[in-house]
Motif scaffolding. Structure first.
Motif, PDB file in Angstrom:
ATOM      1  N   GLU A   1       0.829  -1.192   0.000  1.00 54.75           N
ATOM      2  CA  GLU A   1       0.000   0.000   0.000  1.00 54.75           C
ATOM      3  C   GLU A   1       0.869   1.248   0.000  1.00 54.75           C
ATOM      4  O   GLU A   1       1.991   1.235   0.501  1.00 54.75           O
TER       5      GLU A   1
ATOM      6  N   CYS B   1      -2.677   0.238  -3.933  1.00 52.71           N
ATOM      7  CA  CYS B   1      -2.184  -1.062  -3.479  1.00 52.71           C
ATOM      8  C   CYS B   1      -1.863  -1.900  -4.705  1.00 52.71           C
ATOM      9  O   CYS B   1      -2.747  -2.167  -5.525  1.00 52.71           O
TER      10      CYS B   1
ATOM     11  N   TRP C   1     -10.323  -2.694   0.456  1.00 53.88           N
ATOM     12  CA  TRP C   1      -9.672  -1.885   1.483  1.00 53.88           C
ATOM     13  C   TRP C   1     -10.413  -2.075   2.803  1.00 53.88           C
ATOM     14  O   TRP C   1     -11.654  -2.030   2.843  1.00 53.88           O
ATOM     15  N   TYR C   2      -9.646  -2.286   3.842  1.00 55.18           N
ATOM     16  CA  TYR C   2     -10.158  -2.386   5.199  1.00 55.18           C
ATOM     17  C   TYR C   2      -9.455  -1.333   6.043  1.00 55.18           C
ATOM     18  O   TYR C   2      -8.395  -0.822   5.657  1.00 55.18           O
TER      19      TYR C   2
ATOM     20  N   ARG D   1     -10.841  -4.668  12.592  1.00 59.68           N
ATOM     21  CA  ARG D   1     -10.593  -4.309  11.202  1.00 59.68           C
ATOM     22  C   ARG D   1     -11.878  -4.507  10.409  1.00 59.68           C
ATOM     23  O   ARG D   1     -12.445  -5.601  10.395  1.00 59.68           O
TER      24      ARG D   1
ATOM     25  N   ASP E   1     -14.841  -2.763  -1.454  1.00 57.33           N
ATOM     26  CA  ASP E   1     -14.170  -3.763  -2.272  1.00 57.33           C
ATOM     27  C   ASP E   1     -14.709  -3.718  -3.687  1.00 57.33           C
ATOM     28  O   ASP E   1     -15.728  -3.079  -3.973  1.00 57.33           O
TER      29      ASP E   1
ATOM     30  N   TYR F   1      -5.737  -1.131   5.232  1.00 61.02           N
ATOM     31  CA  TYR F   1      -5.134  -2.347   4.729  1.00 61.02           C
ATOM     32  C   TYR F   1      -5.764  -2.764   3.402  1.00 61.02           C
ATOM     33  O   TYR F   1      -6.991  -2.687   3.228  1.00 61.02           O
ATOM     34  N   CYS F   2      -4.932  -3.245   2.526  1.00 59.71           N
ATOM     35  CA  CYS F   2      -5.373  -3.800   1.259  1.00 59.71           C
ATOM     36  C   CYS F   2      -5.511  -5.311   1.419  1.00 59.71           C
ATOM     37  O   CYS F   2      -4.697  -5.950   2.090  1.00 59.71           O
ATOM     38  N   LYS F   3      -6.535  -5.859   0.796  1.00 61.05           N
ATOM     39  CA  LYS F   3      -6.755  -7.310   0.815  1.00 61.05           C
ATOM     40  C   LYS F   3      -7.095  -7.757  -0.586  1.00 61.05           C
ATOM     41  O   LYS F   3      -7.826  -7.074  -1.300  1.00 61.05           O
TER      42      LYS F   3
ATOM     43  N   ASP G   1      -6.857 -15.462   0.556  1.00 59.90           N
ATOM     44  CA  ASP G   1      -6.702 -14.022   0.746  1.00 59.90           C
ATOM     45  C   ASP G   1      -5.308 -13.668   1.223  1.00 59.90           C
ATOM     46  O   ASP G   1      -4.663 -14.427   1.940  1.00 59.90           O
ATOM     47  N   TYR G   2      -4.878 -12.492   0.790  1.00 62.95           N
ATOM     48  CA  TYR G   2      -3.600 -11.930   1.192  1.00 62.95           C
ATOM     49  C   TYR G   2      -3.833 -10.505   1.674  1.00 62.95           C
ATOM     50  O   TYR G   2      -4.729  -9.811   1.179  1.00 62.95           O
ATOM     51  N   TRP G   3      -2.987 -10.071   2.613  1.00 58.78           N
ATOM     52  CA  TRP G   3      -3.097  -8.736   3.192  1.00 58.78           C
ATOM     53  C   TRP G   3      -1.803  -7.955   2.969  1.00 58.78           C
ATOM     54  O   TRP G   3      -0.718  -8.507   2.990  1.00 58.78           O
TER      55      TRP G   3
END
Length: 119
Positions: free
Chosen positions: A6, A22, A36-37, A45, A50, A94-96, A107-109
């Motif tokens: 990000e 991101c 985005w979270y 969170r 999305d 945070y981007c997911k 999923d990836y963060w």
């Protein structure tokens, strides 16, 4: 592996704007939903917005009309344009991403970017 990085966070006055980015990199077949979270101190969170691979979007109620999520599929990048920011938007963002590699999607963060809105 897959990495999400990000950028774009920072300090802004209330009423101002920021644009978060991101970018996903690594070895994968496809990225499905990107989102985005955000997490403020002491809070969980939560989803902000999305976007699907085909452009369908979801927004948390408090950001509707102020934030816009978009993505560049060719660049594996998702953006969050944030306008009319308020101190309540202060959080780590945070981007997911839901990524398909050599099996079912998972999923990836990203590591997060801090957004601070001063009053």
């Amino acid at each position: 592996q897959v990495q999400l990085v990000e950028s774009g966070g920072g300090l802004v006055q209330a009423g101002g704007s920021l644009r978060l980015s991101c970018e996903a990199s690594g070895n994968f077949v496809r990225i499905n939903v990107m989102g985005w979270y955000r997490q403020a101190p002491g809070n969980q969170r939560d989803l902000v917005a999305d976007i699907s691979r085909h452009g369908s979007t979801t927004y948390e109620d408090s950001v509707k009309g102020r934030f816009t999520i978009s993505r560049d599929t060719a660049k594996n990048t998702v953006y969050l344009q944030m306008n009319s920011l308020t101190p309540e938007d202060t959080a780590v963002y945070y981007c997911k991403a839901f990524v398909v590699r050599n099996g079912p999607e998972r999923d990836y963060w990203g590591k997060g970017t801090l957004v601070t809105v001063s009053s």
